[in-house]
Design a protein around this motif. Structure first.
Motif, short mmCIF file in Angstrom:
data_model
loop_
_atom_site.label_atom_id
_atom_site.label_comp_id
_atom_site.label_asym_id
_atom_site.label_seq_id
_atom_site.Cartn_x
_atom_site.Cartn_y
_atom_site.Cartn_z
N ASP A 71 31.27 41.07 23.58
CA ASP A 71 31.98 41.38 24.98
C ASP A 71 31.29 42.58 25.44
OD1 ASP A 71 34.06 39.65 25.45
OD2 ASP A 71 35.04 40.56 23.72
N VAL A 72 31.24 42.44 26.74
CA VAL A 72 30.62 43.66 27.70
C VAL A 72 31.59 44.14 28.57
CG1 VAL A 72 29.10 44.01 29.45
CG2 VAL A 72 28.59 42.48 27.79
N PRO A 73 31.60 45.50 28.52
CA PRO A 73 32.65 46.43 29.25
C PRO A 73 32.48 46.08 30.78
CG PRO A 73 31.06 48.10 28.19
CD PRO A 73 30.68 46.49 27.75
N ARG A 74 33.62 45.90 31.63
CA ARG A 74 33.62 45.76 32.84
C ARG A 74 33.47 47.14 33.58
NH1 ARG A 74 37.35 43.61 35.88
NH2 ARG A 74 36.97 41.51 36.10
N PRO A 75 32.82 47.16 34.84
CA PRO A 75 32.80 48.32 35.36
C PRO A 75 34.13 48.53 35.83
CG PRO A 75 31.73 46.63 36.81
CD PRO A 75 32.06 46.11 35.43
N ALA A 76 34.43 50.15 36.11
CA ALA A 76 35.91 50.53 36.48
C ALA A 76 36.01 49.68 37.84
CB ALA A 76 35.60 52.00 36.62
N SER A 77 37.52 49.39 37.93
CA SER A 77 37.77 48.78 39.26
C SER A 77 37.45 49.47 40.44
CB SER A 77 39.14 48.34 39.06
OG SER A 77 39.86 49.23 39.12
N ARG A 78 37.33 50.94 39.98
CA ARG A 78 37.06 51.69 41.44
C ARG A 78 35.81 51.52 41.85
NH1 ARG A 78 38.01 56.10 38.78
NH2 ARG A 78 35.76 57.04 38.75
N THR A 79 34.86 51.59 40.81
CA THR A 79 33.23 51.31 41.33
C THR A 79 33.16 50.04 42.13
OG1 THR A 79 32.70 50.40 39.14
CG2 THR A 79 32.73 52.77 39.36
N HIS A 84 23.37 49.71 36.96
CA HIS A 84 23.28 48.14 36.96
C HIS A 84 23.26 47.57 38.03
CE1 HIS A 84 24.16 48.74 32.64
NE2 HIS A 84 25.31 49.49 32.96
N HIS A 85 23.16 46.23 38.08
CA HIS A 85 23.35 45.45 39.63
C HIS A 85 24.50 44.69 39.69
CE1 HIS A 85 18.84 46.46 40.16
NE2 HIS A 85 19.55 47.14 40.89
N PHE A 86 24.54 44.18 40.91
CA PHE A 86 25.78 43.50 41.49
C PHE A 86 25.18 42.53 42.39
CE2 PHE A 86 29.13 41.65 44.10
CZ PHE A 86 30.01 41.15 43.10
N ILE A 87 25.05 40.98 42.14
CA ILE A 87 24.45 40.26 43.00
C ILE A 87 25.52 39.46 43.58
CG2 ILE A 87 22.63 38.45 43.20
CD1 ILE A 87 21.04 39.57 40.82
N CYS A 88 25.74 39.35 44.83
CA CYS A 88 26.58 38.43 45.63
C CYS A 88 26.04 36.69 45.60
CB CYS A 88 26.70 38.75 47.06
SG CYS A 88 27.73 37.83 48.02
N ASP A 89 26.81 35.89 45.05
CA ASP A 89 26.86 34.64 45.02
C ASP A 89 26.38 34.18 46.24
OD1 ASP A 89 27.58 34.47 42.19
OD2 ASP A 89 29.64 34.16 42.67
N ARG A 90 26.96 34.70 47.42
CA ARG A 90 26.79 34.03 48.93
C ARG A 90 25.86 34.47 49.51
NH1 ARG A 90 28.93 34.77 53.19
NH2 ARG A 90 29.21 33.13 54.78
N TRP A 149 25.92 53.29 36.33
CA TRP A 149 25.65 53.05 34.74
C TRP A 149 26.61 53.28 33.88
CZ3 TRP A 149 21.79 50.82 31.97
CH2 TRP A 149 21.87 51.35 30.73
N PHE A 150 26.68 52.45 33.03
CA PHE A 150 27.52 52.85 31.82
C PHE A 150 26.90 51.98 30.59
CE2 PHE A 150 29.24 49.23 34.18
CZ PHE A 150 29.26 48.18 32.88
N LEU A 179 21.93 44.55 32.85
CA LEU A 179 23.33 44.10 33.16
C LEU A 179 23.45 43.52 34.55
CD1 LEU A 179 25.98 43.20 32.10
CD2 LEU A 179 26.46 45.65 32.04
N ILE A 180 23.63 42.44 34.88
CA ILE A 180 24.00 41.98 36.21
C ILE A 180 25.39 41.40 36.44
CG2 ILE A 180 23.24 40.30 38.04
CD1 ILE A 180 20.48 40.45 36.61
N PHE A 181 26.17 41.88 37.15
CA PHE A 181 27.31 41.36 37.72
C PHE A 181 27.40 40.30 38.89
CE2 PHE A 181 28.31 45.13 35.12
CZ PHE A 181 29.10 44.80 34.55
N ARG A 182 28.02 39.32 38.96
CA ARG A 182 28.05 38.48 39.82
C ARG A 182 29.37 37.95 40.54
NH1 ARG A 182 22.98 35.94 39.76
NH2 ARG A 182 21.97 36.54 37.96
N GLY A 183 29.61 37.75 41.80
CA GLY A 183 30.58 37.49 42.40
C GLY A 183 30.32 37.44 43.73
N LEU A 184 31.36 38.19 44.60
CA LEU A 184 31.35 38.18 46.05
C LEU A 184 31.11 39.67 46.38
CD1 LEU A 184 33.91 35.37 47.02
CD2 LEU A 184 31.33 35.10 47.32
N CYS A 185 30.23 40.14 47.21
CA CYS A 185 30.06 41.48 47.74
C CYS A 185 31.19 41.73 48.88
CB CYS A 185 29.05 41.68 48.24
SG CYS A 185 28.82 40.84 50.00
#
Ligand SMILES: [Mn+2]
Ligand SMILES: [Mn+2]
Ligand SMILES: [Zn+2]
Ligand SMILES: [Zn+2]
Lengths: 142, 142
Positions: A107-115, B90-96, B105-106, B126-132
């Motif tokens: 499991d990977v920790p999720r980023p804080a919902s605030r961020t 870390h990065h967040f990449i938008c699916d759309r 960072w954490f 660590l890459i998070f994906r979803g909608l920006c």
DNA sequence: ATTTCATATTAGATATATTCCAGTTTTATG
DNA sequence: CATAAAACTGGAATATATCTAATATGAAAT
């Protein structure tokens, strides 16, 4: 084994018709343990009949990724690689040869919902980088 | 501000000569907050003199990545994107829309050394994906 | 079993991204 | 300043992926 009915059902579940070409791509990804490129998949499924075109292979990979059945791994500077989304796992990519290897899931920790703010989180992808077993020794000895 | 001496030193530290073209790429990446493509960087650095060729922009990006000063982010089906490796994040990449955004960072748990085997681990991504933020509401309301 | 049509397939053309090449220029060093 | 390794250049070449428009097919409905 590779249950034909299961593949058919999962295609249908993803809103996709079961065509011989699409079935062949999905079946190949499920039985092949590795991370082939679109070109490699195209070649492999065409070793057996029926013939599938390059465009169709790309189309089907796109559709299977959209349906959540297949994962696409982008590797810098090289062709994208694919794997069937079976058991959850992480990836290790070799700096030197670009090989993509599976690592056991944890499991990977999720980023804080605030961020995260208003973003909608769908999944996370964890990629480790370094030298694979094959490349590590020769680099060390240089 | 953007300390010219610091850039020069970091290039030298990476075993790279300080040429106007290479300096321009590094300086641009350090002051620009975003994840430009090679083509965008090429265009941007050429708005001011001296002119840099496309090949040189690619060469310099490759060298800067090798030297560990710049990070390359591969996005499926699209051109690679780059950012200066300043503060870890870390990065967040938008699916759309494919937009790449920074997340604070954490720490990420390393895989057990048993699972790593003889591999040499250099870094993790660590890459998070979803909608920006921009894409989330319209998708929800559709 | 036949009809129907949305969906899928095809070969080839096209677009985009990146690297290679070989001749010239520049940087850093002594 | 002389030198040599490193870097630069424009254009050609390669690699990867998508588009097009004509044709074929899967599967739902009769
Ligand atoms: Mn995998
Ligand atoms: Mn970033
Ligand atoms: Zn390797
Ligand atoms: Zn977006």
């Amino acid at each position: 084994m590779l249950d034909a009915g299961a593949i058919k059902r999962s295609l249908k579940g993803g809103g996709l018709r079961c065509t011989p070409q699409r079935y062949a791509v999905m079946a190949f990804l499920m039985e092949y343990h590795g991370h082939p490129t679109a070109a490699e998949i195209y070649k492999a499924v065409n070793l057996v009949d029926p013939r599938s075109s390059r465009a169709t292979t790309y189309n089907n990979l796109r559709d299977l990724v959209r349906a959540g059945l297949v994962r696409e791994v982008a590797v810098e500077g090289r062709a994208a690689r694919f794997d069937a989304k079976g058991i959850r796992h992480h990836h290790f990519i070799c700096d030197r040869c670009g090989n993509v290897e599976d690592l056991a899931w944890f499991d990977v920790p999720r980023p804080a919902s605030r961020t995260l703010g208003k973003r909608v989180l769908r999944e996370c992808e964890l990629i480790f980088r370094g030298l694979c077993t094959k490349c590590a020794p020769r680099r060390a000895s240089r």
